[in-house]
Scaffold this motif. Sequence first.
Motif, PDB file in Angstrom:
ATOM      1  N   MET A   1       0.783  -0.755   0.075  1.00  0.00           N
ATOM      2  CA  MET A   1       0.307  -0.052   0.295  1.00  0.00           C
ATOM      3  C   MET A   1       0.465   1.337   0.505  1.00  0.00           C
ATOM      4  O   MET A   1       2.175   1.120   0.324  1.00  0.00           O
ATOM      5  N   LYS A   2       0.244   2.331  -0.258  1.00  0.00           N
ATOM      6  CA  LYS A   2       1.025   3.219  -0.660  1.00  0.00           C
ATOM      7  C   LYS A   2       0.203   4.293   0.471  1.00  0.00           C
ATOM      8  O   LYS A   2      -0.590   4.450   0.368  1.00  0.00           O
ATOM      9  N   ALA A   3       1.321   4.765   1.172  1.00  0.00           N
ATOM     10  CA  ALA A   3       0.957   5.854   2.940  1.00  0.00           C
ATOM     11  C   ALA A   3       0.564   7.388   1.732  1.00  0.00           C
ATOM     12  O   ALA A   3       2.098   7.770   1.338  1.00  0.00           O
ATOM     13  N   TYR A   4      -0.163   8.164   1.665  1.00  0.00           N
ATOM     14  CA  TYR A   4      -0.195   9.309   2.049  1.00  0.00           C
ATOM     15  C   TYR A   4      -0.507  10.191   3.163  1.00  0.00           C
ATOM     16  O   TYR A   4      -1.090  10.347   3.673  1.00  0.00           O
ATOM     17  N   ARG A   5       0.368  11.895   3.033  1.00  0.00           N
ATOM     18  CA  ARG A   5       0.095  12.465   4.031  1.00  0.00           C
ATOM     19  C   ARG A   5       0.714  13.829   3.747  1.00  0.00           C
ATOM     20  O   ARG A   5       1.753  14.266   3.049  1.00  0.00           O
ATOM     21  N   LEU A   6      -0.182  15.122   4.094  1.00  0.00           N
ATOM     22  CA  LEU A   6      -0.429  16.151   3.997  1.00  0.00           C
ATOM     23  C   LEU A   6       0.076  16.831   5.097  1.00  0.00           C
ATOM     24  O   LEU A   6       0.019  17.299   6.031  1.00  0.00           O
ATOM     25  N   LEU A   7       1.762  17.505   5.077  1.00  0.00           N
ATOM     26  CA  LEU A   7       2.782  17.576   6.714  1.00  0.00           C
ATOM     27  C   LEU A   7       2.315  19.767   6.658  1.00  0.00           C
ATOM     28  O   LEU A   7       2.775  20.433   4.726  1.00  0.00           O
ATOM     29  N   THR A   8       1.875  20.012   7.290  1.00  0.00           N
ATOM     30  CA  THR A   8       1.425  20.990   6.921  1.00  0.00           C
ATOM     31  C   THR A   8       2.195  21.983   8.357  1.00  0.00           C
ATOM     32  O   THR A   8       2.481  21.532   9.648  1.00  0.00           O
ATOM     33  N   GLU A   9       2.761  23.131   8.712  1.00  0.00           N
ATOM     34  CA  GLU A   9       2.996  23.637   9.794  1.00  0.00           C
ATOM     35  C   GLU A   9       3.139  25.181   9.301  1.00  0.00           C
ATOM     36  O   GLU A   9       3.280  25.887   8.101  1.00  0.00           O
ATOM     37  N   ASP A  10       3.437  26.242  10.994  1.00  0.00           N
ATOM     38  CA  ASP A  10       3.713  27.810  10.087  1.00  0.00           C
ATOM     39  C   ASP A  10       5.005  27.611   9.388  1.00  0.00           C
ATOM     40  O   ASP A  10       5.773  26.990  10.207  1.00  0.00           O
ATOM     41  N   ASP A  11       5.391  28.650   8.957  1.00  0.00           N
ATOM     42  CA  ASP A  11       6.886  29.493   7.670  1.00  0.00           C
ATOM     43  C   ASP A  11       7.719  29.408   8.936  1.00  0.00           C
ATOM     44  O   ASP A  11       8.410  30.430   9.308  1.00  0.00           O
ATOM     45  N   TYR A  35       3.415  26.831   0.093  1.00  0.00           N
ATOM     46  CA  TYR A  35       3.326  28.481   0.756  1.00  0.00           C
ATOM     47  C   TYR A  35       1.965  29.150   0.809  1.00  0.00           C
ATOM     48  O   TYR A  35       1.950  29.392   0.345  1.00  0.00           O
ATOM     49  N   GLY A  36       1.520  29.612   1.706  1.00  0.00           N
ATOM     50  CA  GLY A  36       0.750  30.651   1.873  1.00  0.00           C
ATOM     51  C   GLY A  36       0.310  31.436   2.600  1.00  0.00           C
ATOM     52  O   GLY A  36       0.925  30.226   3.924  1.00  0.00           O
ATOM     53  N   PHE A  37      -0.938  32.343   2.674  1.00  0.00           N
ATOM     54  CA  PHE A  37      -1.009  33.056   3.955  1.00  0.00           C
ATOM     55  C   PHE A  37      -2.442  32.711   4.303  1.00  0.00           C
ATOM     56  O   PHE A  37      -3.121  32.627   3.715  1.00  0.00           O
ATOM     57  N   MET A  44       2.399  33.078   7.390  1.00  0.00           N
ATOM     58  CA  MET A  44       2.324  32.017   6.508  1.00  0.00           C
ATOM     59  C   MET A  44       2.927  30.986   6.509  1.00  0.00           C
ATOM     60  O   MET A  44       3.085  30.334   7.614  1.00  0.00           O
ATOM     61  N   ARG A  45       2.120  30.003   5.397  1.00  0.00           N
ATOM     62  CA  ARG A  45       2.282  27.762   6.269  1.00  0.00           C
ATOM     63  C   ARG A  45       2.795  27.650   5.001  1.00  0.00           C
ATOM     64  O   ARG A  45       2.787  28.317   4.346  1.00  0.00           O
ATOM     65  N   CYS A  46       3.691  26.287   5.847  1.00  0.00           N
ATOM     66  CA  CYS A  46       3.642  25.762   4.451  1.00  0.00           C
ATOM     67  C   CYS A  46       3.217  24.660   4.295  1.00  0.00           C
ATOM     68  O   CYS A  46       2.537  24.319   5.828  1.00  0.00           O
TER      69      CYS A  46
END
Length: 67
Positions: A1-11, A35-37, A44-46
């Motif tokens: 199986m291929k697992a997927y994650r989206l990591l996010t955090e403040d810049d 990268y967005g506000f 800013m978030r990444c």
Amino acid sequence: MKAYRLLTEDDTSAFCHKVTEALSKGWELYGSPAYGFDQTTGRMRCAQAVVKDVEGSYRPEIKLGLL
């Protein structure tokens, strides 16, 4: 199986550490970072998607961060 994650955090360096930790656990980068506000927090978030091949079948209760 291929697992997927989206990591996010403040810049901050915390984002880089989060991605580095995932890479050290065998996750691979998937696509380009984003990268967005965030108007709610005024920061800013990444974001960076990562994938990993793991044994077994998908189950909704899988804790992706523990793979």
